[in-house]
Design a protein around this motif. Structure first.
Motif, PDB file in Angstrom:
ATOM      1  N   GLY A   1       5.565   6.783  -1.047  1.00  0.00           N
ATOM      2  CA  GLY A   1       5.081   8.122  -0.690  1.00  0.00           C
ATOM      3  C   GLY A   1       5.821   9.190  -1.475  1.00  0.00           C
ATOM      4  O   GLY A   1       5.226  10.151  -1.978  1.00  0.00           O
TER       5      GLY A   1
ATOM      6  N   LYS B   1       3.589   0.541  -6.262  1.00  0.00           N
ATOM      7  CA  LYS B   1       3.264   1.952  -6.047  1.00  0.00           C
ATOM      8  C   LYS B   1       2.411   2.182  -4.802  1.00  0.00           C
ATOM      9  O   LYS B   1       2.220   3.312  -4.367  1.00  0.00           O
ATOM     10  CB  LYS B   1       2.570   2.526  -7.287  1.00  0.00           C
ATOM     11  CG  LYS B   1       3.538   2.911  -8.393  1.00  0.00           C
ATOM     12  CD  LYS B   1       2.827   3.728  -9.452  1.00  0.00           C
ATOM     13  CE  LYS B   1       3.799   4.373 -10.405  1.00  0.00           C
ATOM     14  NZ  LYS B   1       3.106   5.168 -11.434  1.00  0.00           N
ATOM     15  N   ASN B   2       1.878   1.083  -4.228  1.00  0.00           N
ATOM     16  CA  ASN B   2       1.114   1.230  -2.991  1.00  0.00           C
ATOM     17  C   ASN B   2       1.991   1.086  -1.751  1.00  0.00           C
ATOM     18  O   ASN B   2       1.498   1.105  -0.632  1.00  0.00           O
ATOM     19  CB  ASN B   2       0.001   0.186  -2.931  1.00  0.00           C
ATOM     20  CG  ASN B   2      -0.940   0.312  -4.101  1.00  0.00           C
ATOM     21  OD1 ASN B   2      -1.134   1.415  -4.615  1.00  0.00           O
ATOM     22  ND2 ASN B   2      -1.496  -0.791  -4.540  1.00  0.00           N
ATOM     23  N   GLY B   3       3.294   0.890  -1.968  1.00  0.00           N
ATOM     24  CA  GLY B   3       4.213   0.880  -0.823  1.00  0.00           C
ATOM     25  C   GLY B   3       4.572  -0.492  -0.307  1.00  0.00           C
ATOM     26  O   GLY B   3       5.063  -0.629   0.809  1.00  0.00           O
ATOM     27  N   GLN B   4       4.319  -1.533  -1.097  1.00  0.00           N
ATOM     28  CA  GLN B   4       4.667  -2.870  -0.625  1.00  0.00           C
ATOM     29  C   GLN B   4       5.927  -3.373  -1.326  1.00  0.00           C
ATOM     30  O   GLN B   4       6.070  -3.216  -2.538  1.00  0.00           O
ATOM     31  CB  GLN B   4       3.497  -3.823  -0.861  1.00  0.00           C
ATOM     32  CG  GLN B   4       2.386  -3.564   0.147  1.00  0.00           C
ATOM     33  CD  GLN B   4       1.014  -3.771  -0.417  1.00  0.00           C
ATOM     34  OE1 GLN B   4       0.853  -4.205  -1.529  1.00  0.00           O
ATOM     35  NE2 GLN B   4       0.019  -3.427   0.377  1.00  0.00           N
ATOM     36  N   LEU B   5       6.787  -3.964  -0.535  1.00  0.00           N
ATOM     37  CA  LEU B   5       8.054  -4.464  -1.070  1.00  0.00           C
ATOM     38  C   LEU B   5       7.797  -5.729  -1.894  1.00  0.00           C
ATOM     39  O   LEU B   5       7.165  -6.671  -1.421  1.00  0.00           O
ATOM     40  CB  LEU B   5       8.997  -4.776   0.089  1.00  0.00           C
ATOM     41  CG  LEU B   5      10.401  -5.232  -0.303  1.00  0.00           C
ATOM     42  CD1 LEU B   5      11.177  -4.082  -0.920  1.00  0.00           C
ATOM     43  CD2 LEU B   5      11.136  -5.772   0.915  1.00  0.00           C
TER      44      LEU B   5
ATOM     45  N   SER C   1       7.500   1.839   1.990  1.00  0.00           N
ATOM     46  CA  SER C   1       6.403   2.775   2.209  1.00  0.00           C
ATOM     47  C   SER C   1       6.811   4.219   1.897  1.00  0.00           C
ATOM     48  O   SER C   1       6.075   4.968   1.236  1.00  0.00           O
ATOM     49  CB  SER C   1       5.948   2.648   3.659  1.00  0.00           C
ATOM     50  OG  SER C   1       5.262   3.784   4.064  1.00  0.00           O
ATOM     51  N   LEU C   2       8.012   4.599   2.353  1.00  0.00           N
ATOM     52  CA  LEU C   2       8.468   5.977   2.125  1.00  0.00           C
ATOM     53  C   LEU C   2       8.784   6.220   0.645  1.00  0.00           C
ATOM     54  O   LEU C   2       8.530   7.312   0.124  1.00  0.00           O
ATOM     55  CB  LEU C   2       9.704   6.274   2.982  1.00  0.00           C
ATOM     56  CG  LEU C   2       9.407   6.445   4.471  1.00  0.00           C
ATOM     57  CD1 LEU C   2      10.694   6.490   5.275  1.00  0.00           C
ATOM     58  CD2 LEU C   2       8.593   7.713   4.721  1.00  0.00           C
TER      59      LEU C   2
END
Lengths: 158, 194
Positions: free
Chosen positions: A61, A36-40, A57-58
């Protein structure tokens, strides 16, 4: 103590296996798992032509903004998002309230099939992440970075 | 929250550039993007309005090399500075490992700086972080403008915690990498202490 999200070999293998199977079973082009923090966290299928870092990342977001909207309306979250394109479609869902599962598919699959397969994969992934969290909470996992020195850090910038 | 992938031997940390509208957050990221080799960075994403004001966030992934065999990556985000985008700012702070506060040195932006710092404190607290303990670096931007306040005065008002602080002219790149290095170092030191 700061929280760290550590993925071990065994977890990674299990997660990747679920993503691979979902790609196959849903007839999808690719599958991504993002925190949920945008890291794969993991990916599967045809990912070569995609900027996976930006996608992660998107997506995070997007989920964060939709979560904000949900709370405005008194909902806990909107757990599924669907974006329909001319060629490709995006199915985004939240797994175990922790991670985001992204499926990219085209006309060779269908929304119904993707939803069905995502449901099963989500249950398996939820199990992995719940175990991962329980283990982390129980052991307070030591940081693999506990041994690094100031010199190691300075060297990064030389 | 740093993300550590042991099989891939990667660590990824998140840094957020915060500060009042038009202070130069996006400019910092643009300069870093322009001066970093393409192998060390990914694409920069800017979710901006038609007038190039940040609408949701800017995003720049950077690879800084390896520490003991671990690829060390930083994801840099900037928030929209304008007061009415507070809901978005709050979302972007989620999971952050460190914050760069970009202050606008212009005297008539002092209130905006103070308000933004207070807003940062409130929004961090919503995620369970404390402005008094999170890795933080302050940058005093626009030092080249004639009506810039003295750094000592800005420091007294904005930096009671005495965190690392840097004067900067972000459009010319002055102070940009010093700021980035300082926050990256603080974040990694925090990761080490666990």
């Amino acid at each position: 103590m700061i929280q760290q999200f550590v993925i071990h070999e065994e977890d990674y293998r299990r997660i990747t296996a679920v993503c691979d199977r979902l790609t196959r079973d849903a007839n999808a082009k690719s599958v991504f798992l993002v925190d949920k923090n945008g890291q794969l966290i993991a990916s599967s299928g045809a990912t070569d032509h995609i900027d996976t870092t930006s996608l992660a990342s998107l997506t995070a977001g997007n989920i964060a903004a939709t979560g904000g909207l949900a709370r405005l309306l008194g909902e806990k979250e909107f757990s599924i998002l669907f974006h329909e394109g001319e060629r490709d479609n995006l199915h985004i869902s939240i797994v175990a309230q922790k991670v985001i599962l992204v499926v990219i598919f085209d006309s060779r699959s269908s929304l119904g099939l993707v939803r069905l397969r995502v449901k099963k994969a989500s249950e398996e992934l939820a199990q992995v992440f719940n175990e991962l969290q329980r283990r982390g909470d129980a052991m307070g996992l030591p940081s693999p970075f506990a041994e690094i020195t100031d010199e190691d850090i300075d060297n990064l910038f030389n | 929250m740093p993300f550590i992938n042991l099989p891939l031997r990667e660590i990824t940390c998140k840094i957020v550039y915060y500060g009042p509208g038009l202070c130069g957050k996006t400019t910092n990221l643009q300069y870093i993007y322009a001066k970093t080799s393409p192998e060390a960075r990914g694409n920069m994403i800017a979710l901006a309005t038609e007038t190039d004001r940040t609408l949701f966030f800017d995003f720049l992934p950077l690879g800084l090399g390896e520490i003991r065999g671990f690829k060390t990556r930083f994801h840099l985000y900037s928030v929209p500075g304008q007061v009415f985008y507070d809901a978005s700012r709050k979302l972007i702070l989620r999971g952050t490992d460190g914050v760069v506060f970009v202050a606008d040195s212009l005297r008539d932006r002092l209130d905006a700086n103070l308000e933004s710092m207070e807003n940062l404190r409130v929004n961090l607290a919503e995620h369970g972080y404390d402005l008094d303990t999170i890795p933080l670096v302050i940058q005093y931007n626009k030092r080249d403008l004639p009506n810039a306040m003295p750094v000592e005065e800005l420091s007294r008002l904005l930096n009671p915690r005495k965190v690392p602080e840097f004067p900067a002219v972000a459009v010319k790149g002055e102070g940009v990498f010093e700021t980035l290095k300082a926050i990256a170092k603080l974040v990694l030191q925090k990761v080490r202490s666990g």
